[in-house]
Write an enzyme that holds these catalytic residues in place. Sequence first.
Site, mmCIF file in Angstrom:
data_model
loop_
_atom_site.group_PDB
_atom_site.id
_atom_site.type_symbol
_atom_site.label_atom_id
_atom_site.label_comp_id
_atom_site.label_asym_id
_atom_site.label_seq_id
_atom_site.Cartn_x
_atom_site.Cartn_y
_atom_site.Cartn_z
ATOM 1 C CG ASP A 198 -11.909 4.214 5.415
ATOM 2 O OD1 ASP A 198 -11.358 4.939 6.262
ATOM 3 O OD2 ASP A 198 -11.656 4.279 4.204
ATOM 4 C CG HIS A 217 -1.793 1.214 1.303
ATOM 5 N ND1 HIS A 217 -2.993 1.278 0.640
ATOM 6 C CD2 HIS A 217 -1.634 2.416 1.914
ATOM 7 C CE1 HIS A 217 -3.546 2.458 0.840
ATOM 8 N NE2 HIS A 217 -2.744 3.170 1.612
ATOM 9 C CE LYS A 224 -8.856 2.577 3.337
ATOM 10 N NZ LYS A 224 -8.961 3.897 2.736
ATOM 11 C CB SER A 254 -8.380 5.501 7.258
ATOM 12 O OG SER A 254 -8.648 5.514 5.887
ATOM 13 N NE ARG A 263 -9.932 10.921 9.004
ATOM 14 C CZ ARG A 263 -9.113 10.141 8.287
ATOM 15 N NH1 ARG A 263 -9.538 8.973 7.835
ATOM 16 N NH2 ARG A 263 -7.875 10.498 8.041
HETATM 17 N N1 URA Z 1 -5.713 7.367 2.644
HETATM 18 C C1 URA Z 1 -6.633 6.628 3.292
HETATM 19 O O1 URA Z 1 -7.000 5.527 2.837
HETATM 20 N N2 URA Z 1 -7.133 7.077 4.454
HETATM 21 C C2 URA Z 1 -6.766 8.253 4.993
HETATM 22 O O2 URA Z 1 -7.261 8.601 6.030
HETATM 23 C C3 URA Z 1 -5.814 9.040 4.301
HETATM 24 C C4 URA Z 1 -5.297 8.561 3.123
#
Ligand code: URA
Length: 416
Positions: free
Chosen positions: A161, A82, A187, A183, A168
């Site tokens: 999320d 990621h 995932k 977050s 947010r």
């Molecule tokens: N990328 C994400 O997946 N979540 C965040 O909070 C910021 C960047």
Amino acid sequence: MRTYELIQKKRDGGELTAEEIEALLKGYLSGEIPDYQMSALLMAVFFRGMTAQETTALTMAMVRSGETLDLRAIRGTKVDKHSTGGVGDKTSLVLIPLVAAAGVPVAKLSGRGLGHTGGTLDKLESIPGFTTELSAEAFVSQVNRIGCAIAGQAADLVPADKKLYALRDVTATVDSIPLIAASVMSKKIAAGSDAIVLDVKTGSGAFMKTLDGSRNLAKTMVAIGNAAGRRTVAVISDMAQPLGMTVGNALEVREAIETLRDGGPDDLRELCVTLGAQMLVLAGIAVSEEDAKARLERLLSDGEARAKFREMVRAQKGEAPAPSSGVVVAIDAERIGLAAMALGAGRAKKDDVIDPAVGIVLRKKVRDAVREGEVLAAVHAADRRRAGEAVARVQAAYAIGRSAPPAGTLIHEIVT
Ligand code: URA
């Protein structure tokens, strides 16, 4: 405790328990806790931060908010990657086929661009006909068959999320390390891989502008991953200037292919080999980083990584294989036209909107010899379902026989 008291506890620097965090998240998702109270809590987290226990509890509560991907049917140690996002970051396009060519199975869920940063799905979709909409079954079976797949995240993965991120985004609470870490890691954990390599960007083009901030984020995410039983490593890489020489989807795909052809810019190549080496070590198929890097360099120079990329593109593009070997004796042009129309290249109703990107590329014409499984035509579709339908129509339009028919006539007559 009531929601009010939990907000007050966090506001005053207290530590929320895992049960309190779970109750807050559940209440928010069910609609019992309104946006204004969750906004106040997020702002309290923004100023007070979260302990490692709180951040892990939030992450795991987010994972439990939806479905998780079961990758047990894929053989071997699955390693995910990621990036926290940057400019010109086409790393996944090179890295995923590269490590798959080395024998690491990669089942990667990717996202779209966020703000000024690009997204892998948008880049891949600039390849005509490439689909990122794969069912869980198709995703798993592709990884077992060719070693890698890149798809979009299903809506039922970590619904918490989506709701929290949207809040947010409008309450100036995106750039909070525990909230970003929860977050991202929720995932990644829901996506089911055994190990995770994180590319945490730092500099003007990254979410985190300073090395200290990026290191903090990296440490927080590595701790969450390991606490969740996923071996996790983070590489902090520079984003003070764009990565490589291109920014923009199709241009970045071209640069990634140049890199897979043993060319491309040095920074992109070095980052891919560095991240890849971590993935090989986590998968247990390299004894050291040096060994892993040497193998990856070889796969780039001998064309195997490029061949794996082509295999992945072929697998995620609609292609109609020949059902038997022989010679093409006829192609029903009307059926092909109807298949293209069903893809969106033509109108079925007068107000239908034409999609200029979809259609069919014939690879075989009448009198061409074909082997069973060879591609008769490639289908460029907007989604997997229509690609599948068009492939079946194209196959039905081809007649394959034993011997070639006499040569046909193109110009039949000129009438004056
Ligand atoms: N990328 C994400 O997946 N979540 C965040 O909070 C910021 C960047």
